[in-house]
Write a protein that holds these residues in place. Structure first.
Motif, PDB file in Angstrom:
ATOM      1  N   LYS A 123      27.133  30.847  20.303  1.00  0.00           N
ATOM      2  CA  LYS A 123      26.675  32.085  19.659  1.00  0.00           C
ATOM      3  C   LYS A 123      27.326  33.268  20.361  1.00  0.00           C
ATOM      4  CE  LYS A 123      23.863  35.802  19.707  1.00  0.00           C
ATOM      5  NZ  LYS A 123      23.318  36.711  20.732  1.00  0.00           N
ATOM      6  N   GLY A 165      17.597  40.595  17.686  1.00  0.00           N
ATOM      7  CA  GLY A 165      18.086  39.573  18.624  1.00  0.00           C
ATOM      8  C   GLY A 165      18.017  38.161  18.051  1.00  0.00           C
ATOM      9  N   ASP A 195      20.235  34.633  18.439  1.00  0.00           N
ATOM     10  CA  ASP A 195      19.993  33.637  19.501  1.00  0.00           C
ATOM     11  C   ASP A 195      19.176  32.485  18.927  1.00  0.00           C
ATOM     12  OD1 ASP A 195      21.129  35.361  21.385  1.00  0.00           O
ATOM     13  OD2 ASP A 195      19.200  36.203  21.990  1.00  0.00           O
ATOM     14  N   ALA A 242      16.007  41.015  27.810  1.00  0.00           N
ATOM     15  CA  ALA A 242      16.554  40.996  26.447  1.00  0.00           C
ATOM     16  C   ALA A 242      17.764  40.084  26.279  1.00  0.00           C
ATOM     17  CB  ALA A 242      16.939  42.419  26.044  1.00  0.00           C
TER      18      ALA A 242
HETATM   19 MG    MG Z   1      20.802  39.682  21.888  1.00  0.00          MG
END
Ligand code: MG
Ligand code: ADP
Ligand code: ASP
Length: 406
Positions: A7, A151, A154, A209
């Motif tokens: 990723k 986010g 992920d 994060a």
């Molecule tokens: Mg991220």
């Protein structure tokens, strides 16, 4: 041939040069004999830019339309990476989340992945292609596009790795691993060579994060071996693994901070069964997550209840709480978004008394007032004034001697 799921985050695919470098990296991995599925985030600040456009429109739109829009960011980067791979002579194709079989629930903007149907990905891999999947998105049972929360790429990657039983999941980002604190606010932070699933989940949940908490949770539940590493260097990163495979279990592995916090307090709440349920049901019914909750015994039969929520939910939460305040006969409420959550996390904490006391002492020595506290077996968190965040992170980092961790 082993399957690798990779990723690449937004800063790693921010422009065409960077996308070309990623393409070269993937081609080199494929040359080592791997089958490769790669997930990408939207280029640079694309998601923020799209959100800004919706702010220009103003209120009144629903989250379904927001997901339609935001999902386009990852489709751009996915097709650009597939084109770069093709241009370099490597067979490749890009897939949207729904083409890739990422099946979610129907909660727009914070959907959870229910299942993976990798048939199309498998077919393309069998033809020798690198498959590029647009991260952060899936398809709800009614056929609508959903997104997985900020986010969320992920989580797309870890879910694909779990669903396809990949050997490894490699999360490439703009730091070369998980550090003992966010290196942007504590330059003396050191890189952890290993971190166990439980610590990573806590660390991510309290603001580190570098990985979306849901991705850490899936990795833990499905025992996916994840490595977090830099897109731009060849250095080894941080491996997220079983606690039993750790070289050493640290008392405190890191300090995290989270600015995405707002606090609401309700005063003079009648001390009766069912009151807390009324307050929190109203928020839960509107998909507003409550984090810390503190109920203090006040005078006689009245309490105060204070709790925290995500900062961007404050404007949605306030009218709901106002209604409940009137309904239950509380005296009033107060709120603020000038707070931060600061946490220490470590798997060894559960067997060592006094760690939380050390944390409170360091904050006190630095003149930092603690407004709320919450603990789990391997974490202690405090709500403090936002302006003191960096001072608190640095003081705790020093107190627990994290500078020389690895
Ligand atoms: Mg991220
Ligand atoms: P990506 O776009 O690749 O997903 P993110 O910005 O989401 O990247 O995550 C990487 C960032 O996470 C780093 O630049 C760093 O500032 C931040 N971060 C916060 N806490 C940590 C930590 N403990 N270790 C490493 N990075 C951290
Ligand atoms: N592009 C999305 C975001 O900015 C998802 C991701 O980057 O993982 O949150």
């Amino acid at each position: 041939m082993a399957l690798l799921v990779c990723k690449f985050g937004g800063s790693s695919v921010a422009d065409i040069n960077k996308i070309r470098r990623i393409a070269d990296k993937l081609i080199a991995m494929k040359a080592q004999g791997h089958r490769i599925v790669t997930v990408v985030s939207a280029m640079g600040d694309t998601t923020d830019d799209l959100l800004e456009l919706t702010r220009e429109i103003g209120r009144g739109h629903d989250l379904r339309e927001l997901d339609m829009l935001l999902a386009t960011g990852e489709q751009q980067s996915a097709s650009l990476l597939a084109m770069s791979l093709q241009a370099a002579g490597c067979p490749a194709l890009s897939l949207t989340g729904w083409q890739a079989g990422i099946l979610t629930d129907n909660v727009y903007s914070k959907a959870r992945i229910n299942d993976i149907d990798p048939i199309r990905i498998e077919q393309e891999l069998d033809q020798g292609k690198i498959v590029v999947v647009a991260g952060f998105q899936g398809i709800a049972p009614n056929g609508d596009i959903t997104t997985l929360g900020r986010g969320g790429s992920d989580t797309s990657a870890v879910a694909l790795a779990a669903g396809m039983k990949a050997k490894h999941c490699l999360i490439f980002t703009d730091v070369d691993g998980v550090y003992t604190a966010d290196p942007r606010i504590e330059p003396r932070a050191s890189k952890l060579r290993q971190i166990c699933y439980e610590e990573m989940l806590e660390f991510a949940s309290v603001g580190a994060a570098v990985l979306q908490p849901r991705a850490a949770e899936l990795a833990m539940n499905y025992r996916v071996e994840v490595e977090i590493l830099s897109s731009f260097t060849e250095k080894p990163g941080t491996i997220i693994t079983e606690v039993a495979k750790m070289d050493k279990v640290r008392t405190v592995s890191g300090v995290a901070h989270d600015l995405n916090v707002a606090k609401i307090a309700i005063f003079d709440v009648p001390d009766q069964p069912g009151i807390a349920s009324k307050v929190f049901r109203a928020l839960a019914d509107n998909a507003i997550n409550v984090d810390m909750i503190v109920q203090s015994q006040m005078k006689g039969d009245r309490n105060d209840i204070a709790f925290t929520i995500e900062r961007q939910e404050l404007s949605r939460a306030l009218p709901l709480v106002e209604t409940v305040v009137a309904d239950i006969g509380a005296a009033g409420m107060a709120y603020g978004d000038d707070v931060a959550k600061i946490s220490i996390v470590g798997a060894g904490m559960q067997s060592k008394p006094g760690v939380a006391a050390d944390m409170f002492a360091v904050l006190a020595e630095n003149g930092i007032n603690i407004q709320m506290i919450s603990t789990s077996e391997i974490k202690t968190s405090c709500i403090i004034e936002e302006a003191q965040t960096q001072k608190a992170v640095q003081a705790l980092h020093q107190c627990f001697d994290l500078e020389n961790e690895s």
